[in-house]
Every structure is written in structure tokens, then in C-alpha cells.
Scaffold this motif. Sequence first.
Motif, PDB file in Angstrom:
ATOM      1  N   MET A   1      39.002  -5.023  68.266  1.00  0.00           N
ATOM      2  CA  MET A   1      38.182  -4.217  69.182  1.00  0.00           C
ATOM      3  C   MET A   1      38.872  -4.079  70.547  1.00  0.00           C
ATOM      4  N   LEU A   2      38.852  -2.887  71.089  1.00  0.00           N
ATOM      5  CA  LEU A   2      39.448  -2.700  72.418  1.00  0.00           C
ATOM      6  C   LEU A   2      38.380  -2.968  73.473  1.00  0.00           C
ATOM      7  N   ASP A   3      38.802  -3.574  74.588  1.00  0.00           N
ATOM      8  CA  ASP A   3      37.759  -3.787  75.594  1.00  0.00           C
ATOM      9  C   ASP A   3      37.509  -2.482  76.361  1.00  0.00           C
ATOM     10  N   ASN A   4      36.355  -2.465  77.026  1.00  0.00           N
ATOM     11  CA  ASN A   4      35.908  -1.231  77.688  1.00  0.00           C
ATOM     12  C   ASN A   4      36.878  -0.735  78.747  1.00  0.00           C
ATOM     13  N   ALA A   5      37.547  -1.695  79.408  1.00  0.00           N
ATOM     14  CA  ALA A   5      38.467  -1.287  80.477  1.00  0.00           C
ATOM     15  C   ALA A   5      39.590  -0.425  79.894  1.00  0.00           C
ATOM     16  N   ILE A   6      40.095  -0.796  78.709  1.00  0.00           N
ATOM     17  CA  ILE A   6      41.183  -0.003  78.098  1.00  0.00           C
ATOM     18  C   ILE A   6      40.630   1.341  77.630  1.00  0.00           C
ATOM     19  N   ILE A   7      39.453   1.322  77.042  1.00  0.00           N
ATOM     20  CA  ILE A   7      38.864   2.594  76.588  1.00  0.00           C
ATOM     21  C   ILE A   7      38.717   3.549  77.783  1.00  0.00           C
ATOM     22  N   GLU A   8      38.291   3.005  78.913  1.00  0.00           N
ATOM     23  CA  GLU A   8      38.144   3.833  80.124  1.00  0.00           C
ATOM     24  C   GLU A   8      39.499   4.408  80.554  1.00  0.00           C
ATOM     25  N   LYS A   9      40.563   3.627  80.376  1.00  0.00           N
ATOM     26  CA  LYS A   9      41.894   4.131  80.760  1.00  0.00           C
ATOM     27  C   LYS A   9      42.286   5.312  79.875  1.00  0.00           C
ATOM     28  N   PHE A  10      41.972   5.210  78.567  1.00  0.00           N
ATOM     29  CA  PHE A  10      42.260   6.355  77.684  1.00  0.00           C
ATOM     30  C   PHE A  10      41.440   7.576  78.114  1.00  0.00           C
ATOM     31  N   ARG A  11      40.166   7.306  78.501  1.00  0.00           N
ATOM     32  CA  ARG A  11      39.322   8.438  78.956  1.00  0.00           C
ATOM     33  C   ARG A  11      39.917   9.079  80.203  1.00  0.00           C
ATOM     34  N   SER A  12      40.479   8.245  81.058  1.00  0.00           N
ATOM     35  CA  SER A  12      41.015   8.837  82.292  1.00  0.00           C
ATOM     36  C   SER A  12      42.281   9.656  82.006  1.00  0.00           C
ATOM     37  N   ILE A  13      42.938   9.382  80.885  1.00  0.00           N
ATOM     38  CA  ILE A  13      44.141  10.179  80.544  1.00  0.00           C
ATOM     39  C   ILE A  13      43.739  11.522  79.938  1.00  0.00           C
ATOM     40  N   ASN A  76      47.232  14.584  54.132  1.00  0.00           N
ATOM     41  CA  ASN A  76      48.356  14.054  53.342  1.00  0.00           C
ATOM     42  C   ASN A  76      47.848  13.220  52.170  1.00  0.00           C
ATOM     43  N   LEU A  77      48.707  13.094  51.162  1.00  0.00           N
ATOM     44  CA  LEU A  77      48.307  12.444  49.911  1.00  0.00           C
ATOM     45  C   LEU A  77      49.063  11.142  49.672  1.00  0.00           C
ATOM     46  N   SER A  78      49.541  10.498  50.760  1.00  0.00           N
ATOM     47  CA  SER A  78      50.244   9.227  50.586  1.00  0.00           C
ATOM     48  C   SER A  78      49.716   8.139  51.525  1.00  0.00           C
ATOM     49  N   GLY A  79      48.522   8.348  52.070  1.00  0.00           N
ATOM     50  CA  GLY A  79      47.928   7.329  52.952  1.00  0.00           C
ATOM     51  C   GLY A  79      48.604   7.258  54.303  1.00  0.00           C
ATOM     52  N   GLY A  80      49.314   8.330  54.684  1.00  0.00           N
ATOM     53  CA  GLY A  80      50.137   8.321  55.903  1.00  0.00           C
ATOM     54  C   GLY A  80      49.373   8.152  57.195  1.00  0.00           C
ATOM     55  N   THR A  81      48.106   8.520  57.230  1.00  0.00           N
ATOM     56  CA  THR A  81      47.375   8.428  58.508  1.00  0.00           C
ATOM     57  C   THR A  81      46.360   7.287  58.521  1.00  0.00           C
ATOM     58  N   ILE A  82      46.328   6.501  57.456  1.00  0.00           N
ATOM     59  CA  ILE A  82      45.319   5.428  57.414  1.00  0.00           C
ATOM     60  C   ILE A  82      45.691   4.334  58.422  1.00  0.00           C
ATOM     61  N   PRO A  83      44.780   4.029  59.355  1.00  0.00           N
ATOM     62  CA  PRO A  83      45.072   2.977  60.340  1.00  0.00           C
ATOM     63  C   PRO A  83      44.927   1.603  59.702  1.00  0.00           C
ATOM     64  N   VAL A  84      46.021   1.090  59.163  1.00  0.00           N
ATOM     65  CA  VAL A  84      45.959  -0.152  58.388  1.00  0.00           C
ATOM     66  C   VAL A  84      45.707  -1.380  59.266  1.00  0.00           C
ATOM     67  N   GLU A  85      46.193  -1.336  60.513  1.00  0.00           N
ATOM     68  CA  GLU A  85      45.800  -2.380  61.459  1.00  0.00           C
ATOM     69  C   GLU A  85      44.789  -1.708  62.382  1.00  0.00           C
ATOM     70  N   HIS A  86      44.143  -2.477  63.234  1.00  0.00           N
ATOM     71  CA  HIS A  86      43.320  -1.826  64.256  1.00  0.00           C
ATOM     72  C   HIS A  86      44.243  -1.026  65.171  1.00  0.00           C
ATOM     73  N   GLY A  87      43.697  -0.095  65.887  1.00  0.00           N
ATOM     74  CA  GLY A  87      44.534   0.646  66.825  1.00  0.00           C
ATOM     75  C   GLY A  87      43.964   2.023  67.107  1.00  0.00           C
ATOM     76  N   ILE A  88      44.853   2.880  67.608  1.00  0.00           N
ATOM     77  CA  ILE A  88      44.447   4.217  68.035  1.00  0.00           C
ATOM     78  C   ILE A  88      44.786   5.237  66.962  1.00  0.00           C
ATOM     79  N   VAL A  89      43.849   6.079  66.587  1.00  0.00           N
ATOM     80  CA  VAL A  89      44.234   7.282  65.851  1.00  0.00           C
ATOM     81  C   VAL A  89      44.522   8.342  66.913  1.00  0.00           C
TER      82      VAL A  89
END
Length: 447
Positions: A1-13, A76-89
Motif C-alpha cells: 500500500m502506498l501512503d497518502n503523502a506519495i499518492i498526493e505527490k502523484f496527484r500533484s504531477i 495483450n495476450l501474454s500477461g504483459g501488463t499484469i502488476p505482479v508486485e504492488h506498484g503503479i499501473v
Amino acid sequence: MLDNAIIEKFRSIVGQDNVLTSKVSLVTYGYDATADLPKGNPDIIVMPTSAEQVQSIVNLARRSGIAIYPRGAGTNLSGGTIPVEHGIVLSLQKMNKIIEVDAENLTAVVQPGVIIQELNNAAAPHGLMYPPDPGTVTTATMGGSVAENSGGLRGLKYGVTKHYVMGMEVVLANGDRVRFGGKTVKNVTAYDFSNLFVGSEGTLGIIVEITCKLLPSPKYRRAMLATYSTVAEAGNTVAAIIKAQVIPATLEIMDNMTIRTVEDFAHVGLPVDAEALLLIEVDGMAEEVVVREAEAVVKCVAANNGELRVANSDAERDKLWAARRAALPALASLNNTVVLEDATVPRSHAGDGNLHPTILADKHNADEMARVHLAVDEIFEAALRFGGTLSGEHGIGLAKMKYLGNEIGDTGLDLMRTMKNALDPTHMLNPGKLVPFPKQEVAHATR
Ligand SMILES: Cc1cc2nc3c(=O)[nH]c(=O)nc-3n(C[C@H](O)[C@H](O)[C@H](O)COP(=O)(O)OP(=O)(O)OC[C@H]3O[C@@H](n4cnc5c(N)ncnc54)[C@H](O)[C@@H]3O)c2cc1C
């Protein structure tokens, strides 16, 4: 889980509206069109609208030790976009401007989120076309198809995406932005980095602009449907057409089960009693050449006991291609898991050589799925034995990594790992895809 402060930084971008964190969004972006793979758990979906924003996102993610999963339309048909670890899509769909169609240079410059068909629509008034046309041409993005090196229905004559990419702009894992290639037909300056990024499946950098080649649209076309009472006769016709040195734009084979399923699904008037059919289109700029090629096809069909129907109007032709494009969705309606592979063999075996063995199964039935996996192993083994490849167009992604060494060997694998480590030393870009790393090496690559 990302903390709110980081989420806010993405929002500001990227702005409030271009960050998604709702449960529905996280589930939606946790999978793609690939069957039979576990879903991922992204923490956040970020949708930049400019290359500068992509750079800021990459820099923030790198400093915060967060993985990035680039995503176009997720077809895609090879699982190329599946976020296998947590992170950003990182959804590139909002970077969707056609920057220019340059009719004098026969090129176009596009952002990665442009839908392939939209580029074709923009090129058409100039009498031009962008030939790569995967079955998803009306939904897939240019960035996704370049990162996947997609093929499509016209591959036999016109080739695949890599034959049309002339240059690109990429945001690297260190946040730098770099341009490769350009509009010149000839360019042998430096390593051919554009071609390295074509088919890199989001593992080496984020493609933020593409310069591609356009071709004059063929003025004449002849679309045909040939039906057969055996699959072997249809296959022999394919070999005969290639041997006659006719290269159709499209040459697709369907067996009886596919014919019946597509007809039930799309109601396009396919002959449901035929054991096999071929969809064939020849095209070109000169009518007499197209007529001559069509005549050669007619002979090959007749010599193999096929019955031929020629499309007499654009509407009839469109119906035939709608039938082909409906094949996967139609087959997918038969059971809850459709495993579609794209092992490819040299073209003397079948059209452009790209086979789509499709296995219908039920992922809730463990015994059945174990047999599916054995069948897939055998399919890939056979393809390599015939001098073919694991993937003609769908890529390796998550789905085929375990087979990669069988095709490229240990030295090939080492070279891929060296490339990945050089360009993305902390494995923050689409980790767990395409390049298989021994577990401990992944663990040592700390973000
Ligand atoms: C019904 C159906 C029919 C299909 N028919 C064909 C076919 O005929 N031929 C064919 O080749 N494929 C086919 N496909 C597969 C798929 O449509 C293609 O691979 C398509 O080009 C993927 O485009 P996308 O925008 O959906 O990419 P996505 O699925 O979103 O992404 C594909 C890969 O590219 C990476 N990526 C996406 N954007 C970027 C970027 N800007 N920078 C860096 N990496 C990026 C992703 O991380 C991922 O690894 C089909 C799929 C379906 C469901």
C-alpha cells in the motif's frame, strides 16, 4: 500500500482526475486480456498526459522504490501488463495525440496512447496507411503495439510493427528522455536503439512518442473465401500459393469448429458445413497485377478441391474480415478459459507461419488445466523443432518466460539480463516480465 503523502505527490504531477485509487479501478487494472494467469494488485493507476509528466512519475517512483507497469489498452495476450508486485499501473491512454501525418515523407508522429485505427483514419485522406493491424486494431494503442511488436492480419505481405517504427522518444528508468532514429529512410547512426525498444514489453523504458512509416494504400484488392472438405486441402492450398510466389496481404485458415463458432457469434454467412476455409486477399497498386495474382490463387484453390467465393463489394469484404476478427471473442464464449497461443513456424507451413492453437478449458478444473499446460509445452516444443519461435506476435510477458531459454539458450538469456540491468538496474520497469531472473538476483536488485 502506498501512503497518502506519495499518492498526493502523484496527484500533484498529473492532476486529481488522472489518479485512480478506488477498489474498482485497482481490480480493473489488475489484469489484461490474457487467460489463465493470476490477477495483480496495483496500488494506484496514474494517467499522464505529457512526456514531462512521465519523467516526473518515473523519478518519484524510483526515489520511492515503487514498480511501474506501463499499460496501453491492456489487450495483450501474454500477461504483459499484469502488476505482479504492488506498484503503479502507468496508463498511457491519455497521451493520445496524432502529432503529425507527413504525407511528403510518408511518416507519422504519434503519442503512445493513439489507437492504431485512428492513425489509419488520419492517414487515409492522404492515400496512406499504417499496415500493422492486430485483431484489436480498433482498441489497441500504438505504444502497446510497438512495445509488443504486434503483427496482424496483413503480416504475410506487409510484415509486423518493427518494420514500420523509424524512431521514438523514450523515458528511461533514470528519468532521462532520449530520442532514437527519425524520419530518414536511411539511418545507420549508432546502435539501432529503436529496434531494441520495439518488443521490449515495457521492461526497458516508457515509449512517449513514436515516428512510424506509412505506405501508399493499395488501390486494388480482391478478397476471396475458399471452402474445403478437409483441413489438409486447405493447408496444401496455402503452401501452393506461397510456392506460386504470390504473397497475399491476408491468408488465414479456420477449421470447422472455429467456422461454426464464429458463425453462431457473428452471423456473417460462413459455410458451417465446410471442414476448413481460407480467407485470402490480394492487393496492389496495379489492377492487372492484382488480377493476375487472384487468378493464380483461383488455380491453387481448384487444384486442391476448394470452392471459391469472391467478395463482390466492400461490404462483403468487410464481413469476411469481421469473421476473422471475431474468432477469438467467439471461441472465448464457449468456455470460461481460452488459452490462445501464437507459436510460429516458417511460412512454407502456413501463410505467415503464425499459428493460433486455441485451447478451451475451465480454469476451476485443476486436472483439466494440468493437461492444458502439458499441451502448451508440446506445442512450443513442436514449433521450435520446425525451426519456429515461441511467439509470432503476442510476446513473452509473464506467460512464456519459462520457455524462453529453450529458444535463445543460456547465452541469449544472459545477454537479455545484461541489457535489462544496464537500462533498468533496480528492475522498476515491468518487473517479472519477459526477462527471467534467478530469484536471488531479483531479490538483490533493490529499488
Ligand atoms: C481479440 C484479440 C485479438 C488480438 N489479435 C492480435 C493480432 O492479430 N496480432 C497481434 O500481434 N496481437 C493481437 N492481440 C494482442 C494485442 O491486441 C496486441 O499485443 C496489442 O498491440 C497490444 O496493444 P495494447 O495497447 O493493448 O497494449 P497493452 O496490452 O496495454 O501492453 C502491451 C505491452 O506493452 C507495454 N506497454 C504499453 N504501452 C507502453 C509504452 N508506452 N511504453 C512502454 N511499454 C508499453 C506493456 O507493459 C505490455 O508489456 C489480440 C488480442 C485480443 C484480445
